[in-house]
Design an enzyme around this catalytic site. Structure first.
Site, PDB file in Angstrom:
ATOM      1  N   GLU A 125       0.837  -1.185   0.000  1.00 27.61           N
ATOM      2  CA  GLU A 125       0.000   0.000   0.000  1.00 27.61           C
ATOM      3  C   GLU A 125       0.881   1.248   0.000  1.00 27.61           C
ATOM      4  O   GLU A 125       1.942   1.273   0.621  1.00 27.61           O
ATOM      5  CB  GLU A 125      -0.924   0.014   1.226  1.00 27.61           C
ATOM      6  CG  GLU A 125      -1.997  -1.058   1.165  1.00 27.61           C
ATOM      7  CD  GLU A 125      -2.949  -1.037   2.347  1.00 27.61           C
ATOM      8  OE1 GLU A 125      -4.081  -1.499   2.175  1.00 27.61           O
ATOM      9  OE2 GLU A 125      -2.565  -0.564   3.432  1.00 27.61           O
ATOM     10  N   CYS A 145       3.504   8.704   0.593  1.00 26.11           N
ATOM     11  CA  CYS A 145       4.105   7.792   1.564  1.00 26.11           C
ATOM     12  C   CYS A 145       4.303   6.450   0.879  1.00 26.11           C
ATOM     13  O   CYS A 145       3.326   5.798   0.493  1.00 26.11           O
ATOM     14  CB  CYS A 145       3.184   7.666   2.773  1.00 26.11           C
ATOM     15  SG  CYS A 145       3.764   6.501   4.029  1.00 26.11           S
ATOM     16  N   CYS A 198       6.811  -6.445   7.335  1.00 23.95           N
ATOM     17  CA  CYS A 198       7.813  -5.812   8.189  1.00 23.95           C
ATOM     18  C   CYS A 198       8.320  -6.823   9.215  1.00 23.95           C
ATOM     19  O   CYS A 198       7.593  -7.737   9.609  1.00 23.95           O
ATOM     20  CB  CYS A 198       7.188  -4.607   8.914  1.00 23.95           C
ATOM     21  SG  CYS A 198       8.373  -3.576   9.803  1.00 23.95           S
ATOM     22  N   CYS A 241       6.625  -3.645  15.894  1.00 24.93           N
ATOM     23  CA  CYS A 241       6.316  -2.556  16.825  1.00 24.93           C
ATOM     24  C   CYS A 241       4.879  -2.736  17.310  1.00 24.93           C
ATOM     25  O   CYS A 241       3.960  -2.921  16.508  1.00 24.93           O
ATOM     26  CB  CYS A 241       6.496  -1.208  16.153  1.00 24.93           C
ATOM     27  SG  CYS A 241       8.206  -0.892  15.644  1.00 24.93           S
ATOM     28  N   CYS A 281       1.835  -0.653  15.906  1.00 28.29           N
ATOM     29  CA  CYS A 281       1.772  -0.479  14.448  1.00 28.29           C
ATOM     30  C   CYS A 281       1.040  -1.645  13.800  1.00 28.29           C
ATOM     31  O   CYS A 281       1.429  -2.805  13.956  1.00 28.29           O
ATOM     32  CB  CYS A 281       3.195  -0.368  13.893  1.00 28.29           C
ATOM     33  SG  CYS A 281       3.256  -0.130  12.100  1.00 28.29           S
ATOM     34  N   GLY A 299       7.325  -1.507   6.003  1.00 27.98           N
ATOM     35  CA  GLY A 299       8.712  -1.951   6.030  1.00 27.98           C
ATOM     36  C   GLY A 299       9.666  -0.991   6.706  1.00 27.98           C
ATOM     37  O   GLY A 299       9.337   0.165   6.998  1.00 27.98           O
ATOM     38  N   GLU A 300      10.864  -1.485   6.959  1.00 34.91           N
ATOM     39  CA  GLU A 300      11.986  -0.712   7.526  1.00 34.91           C
ATOM     40  C   GLU A 300      12.949  -0.400   6.383  1.00 34.91           C
ATOM     41  O   GLU A 300      13.654  -1.276   5.884  1.00 34.91           O
ATOM     42  CB  GLU A 300      12.677  -1.524   8.622  1.00 34.91           C
ATOM     43  CG  GLU A 300      14.043  -1.000   9.058  1.00 34.91           C
ATOM     44  CD  GLU A 300      14.049   0.471   9.454  1.00 34.91           C
ATOM     45  OE1 GLU A 300      14.767   1.246   8.782  1.00 34.91           O
ATOM     46  OE2 GLU A 300      13.358   0.833  10.421  1.00 34.91           O
ATOM     47  N   SER A 319      12.388   7.320   7.009  1.00 33.58           N
ATOM     48  CA  SER A 319      12.088   7.102   8.417  1.00 33.58           C
ATOM     49  C   SER A 319      12.572   5.719   8.832  1.00 33.58           C
ATOM     50  O   SER A 319      12.263   4.721   8.180  1.00 33.58           O
ATOM     51  CB  SER A 319      10.578   7.211   8.658  1.00 33.58           C
ATOM     52  OG  SER A 319      10.260   6.902   9.993  1.00 33.58           O
ATOM     53  N   LEU A 322      10.846   7.240  17.308  1.00 29.51           N
ATOM     54  CA  LEU A 322      11.384   7.148  18.667  1.00 29.51           C
ATOM     55  C   LEU A 322      10.352   6.574  19.646  1.00 29.51           C
ATOM     56  O   LEU A 322      10.536   5.505  20.206  1.00 29.51           O
ATOM     57  CB  LEU A 322      11.864   8.523  19.125  1.00 29.51           C
ATOM     58  CG  LEU A 322      12.618   8.556  20.452  1.00 29.51           C
ATOM     59  CD1 LEU A 322      13.871   7.708  20.394  1.00 29.51           C
ATOM     60  CD2 LEU A 322      12.948   9.984  20.857  1.00 29.51           C
ATOM     61  N   HIS A 323       9.307   7.339  19.925  1.00 26.01           N
ATOM     62  CA  HIS A 323       8.115   6.871  20.646  1.00 26.01           C
ATOM     63  C   HIS A 323       8.283   6.600  22.138  1.00 26.01           C
ATOM     64  O   HIS A 323       7.286   6.327  22.821  1.00 26.01           O
ATOM     65  CB  HIS A 323       7.529   5.631  19.979  1.00 26.01           C
ATOM     66  CG  HIS A 323       7.342   5.771  18.502  1.00 26.01           C
ATOM     67  ND1 HIS A 323       6.623   6.806  17.949  1.00 26.01           N
ATOM     68  CD2 HIS A 323       7.817   5.025  17.465  1.00 26.01           C
ATOM     69  CE1 HIS A 323       6.634   6.681  16.627  1.00 26.01           C
ATOM     70  NE2 HIS A 323       7.359   5.623  16.315  1.00 26.01           N
ATOM     71  N   ASN A 375      -3.235   6.308  15.828  1.00 25.90           N
ATOM     72  CA  ASN A 375      -4.298   5.972  14.892  1.00 25.90           C
ATOM     73  C   ASN A 375      -4.777   4.552  15.170  1.00 25.90           C
ATOM     74  O   ASN A 375      -4.052   3.593  14.912  1.00 25.90           O
ATOM     75  CB  ASN A 375      -3.790   6.083  13.454  1.00 25.90           C
ATOM     76  CG  ASN A 375      -3.400   7.509  13.111  1.00 25.90           C
ATOM     77  OD1 ASN A 375      -4.203   8.420  13.247  1.00 25.90           O
ATOM     78  ND2 ASN A 375      -2.157   7.705  12.681  1.00 25.90           N
ATOM     79  N   CYS A 426      -0.902   6.959   9.720  1.00 24.58           N
ATOM     80  CA  CYS A 426       0.386   6.443  10.163  1.00 24.58           C
ATOM     81  C   CYS A 426       0.213   5.164  10.983  1.00 24.58           C
ATOM     82  O   CYS A 426      -0.549   5.132  11.941  1.00 24.58           O
ATOM     83  CB  CYS A 426       1.090   7.502  10.996  1.00 24.58           C
ATOM     84  SG  CYS A 426       2.690   7.004  11.638  1.00 24.58           S
TER      85      CYS A 426
END
Length: 395
Positions: free
Chosen positions: A114, A127, A134, A138, A141, A200-201, A232, A255-256, A331, A374
């Site tokens: 997507e 984006c 992934c 996380c 996510c 993905g990373e 990112s 970071l979070h 979200n 996000c």
């Protein structure tokens, strides 16, 4: 020997797509046709212009190339892009595309990713995804709940931008959608910014990501400034310096959390590269300055990471880093284990960061109604249709 994407596609279909190729890839493709070496540089420049500047969808459009060569190119190559399987348009104008990728080998049934387009008054941001699925898991996510299938090729990453620009009429002499949701006007680009914040990373696929950025930033084609391309990462520390040295896009850090114990839970990669190590890599990031600040993304989770004490600790941690903090209201997605912080809590957190001298915008949630915000992306192969899932949950 591992086959390149071009070679595999050619093997499967008899034709390879020139759309998404690097200059070197195009040169190799032309050599394989037997073109004289003295012609190749000129022919690559012509193809580059038609594919990346004008957005040609067929070789018949390339009028400054001889009919004979156009026929030869058409016999051996095409200009295929990822296929739009589904388009959803949010009430706020955000568009989410589910894209099906061409199979890479006989076992590949055609993966899906997507990407999301976010129009604003002064920009249009795309984006893009860098992997199918992934590996990071996380906990906040939705994308991270889909297992990694594979890395995207350079062409598949660039293809997301080409698809978006085609769909949005963002090439010369192409019509834009008439729904009034896409920026228009002479010289106004529908896609002006790219963020690698999709599935993905990116730094686990750094070779293809950097090659894709070079294509996107090439001044003779897509011509996006690297200042408007943001990668990112959740903190793949060994690759951060290389990204800055060899490519030089803007950097964003997911970071979070301000404590290792909490970040270990939210972003498990932290167990390998803890906060202190990550922040040192940010201080050392080539090109970082007050004019080119690193963005720190901080998702606001109710009762988890949103206290005034954590805001003050965030300020302390970022001392010496040219930074801005992007506060992201969580979200929600069906089955999510967290809630979004109250608006008053977010504002209090933002005020503490802002009063310490850091820009701390609160990201306006976009595309929530189509699960395009996000942390919400997840390909259809791994989920129920968004609307059906929400209906099943009673939402």
């Amino acid at each position: 020997m591992t086959l390149s994407h071009t070679a595999v596609a050619a093997k499967l279909s008899g034709k390879a797509s020139l759309a998404g190729m690097t200059r070197a890839g195009m040169a190799d493709a032309l050599r394989a046709l037997g073109l004289p070496e003295r012609e190749i540089r000129m022919r690559v420049s012509q193809l580059w212009h038609w594919v990346y500047f004008r957005g040609a969808r067929g070789f018949d459009e390339m009028l400054n190339i001889s009919k004979a060569l156009r026929a030869t190119l058409d016999d051996s190559f095409d200009l295929a892009l990822p296929e739009i399987v589904e388009e959803q348009i949010s009430v706020d104008g955000t568009r989410k595309w589910l894209l099906r990728l061409a199979p890479l080998d006989a076992q590949d049934k055609g993966a899906e990713v997507e990407c999301v387009y976010i129009p604003e008054s002064d920009r249009g941001t795309l984006c893009v995804s860098s992997q199918v699925g992934c590996t990071l898991n996380c906990s906040f996510c939705h994308t991270g709940t889909q297992k990694l299938v594979r890395n995207l090729t350079t062409a598949e990453i660039v293809g997301q931008l080409l698809v978006a620009r085609q769909r949005l009429g963002d090439f010369p002499e192409r019509e834009r959608p008439t729904d009034g949701l896409v920026p228009s006007g002479e010289g106004v680009r529908a896609v002006s910014n790219i963020v690698f914040m999709g599935m993905g990373e990116p730094l686990y696929n750094i070779e293809n990501v950097m090659a894709a950025i070079e294509i996107m930033a090439d001044g003779d084609g897509l011509s996006l400034s690297k200042r408007r391309i943001t990668v990112s990462t959740s903190g793949v520390v060994p690759q951060i310096e290389r990204l800055g040295m060899d490519c030089g896009p803007a950097l964003a850090i997911s970071l979070h959390a301000v404590r290792d114990d909490l970040r270990n839970e939210l972003v498990p990669l932290n167990k390998k590269y803890p906060i202190a190590e990550l922040l040192q890599a940010c201080r050392d990031y080539p090109g970082a300055s007050n004019a080119r600040r690193i963005t720190f993304e901080y998702v606001m989770l109710k009762g988890v990471n949103d206290s005034p004490a954590e805001a003050r600790e965030l300020v302390r941690l970022l001392k010496g880093v040219p930074a801005k903090i992007n506060l992201i209201p969580f979200n929600p997605w069906p089955g999510a284990p967290y809630e979004c912080s109250d608006w008053e809590t977010i504002e209090r957190f933002s005020d503490i960061v802002f009063n310490a001298g850091y820009a701390s915008p609160v990201r306006t949630p976009r595309g929530r109604d189509i699960l395009a915000a996000c942390g919400q992306l997840k390909s259809e192969t791994e989920k129920l249709r968004a609307r059906a899932r929400l209906a099943a949950e009673g939402g």
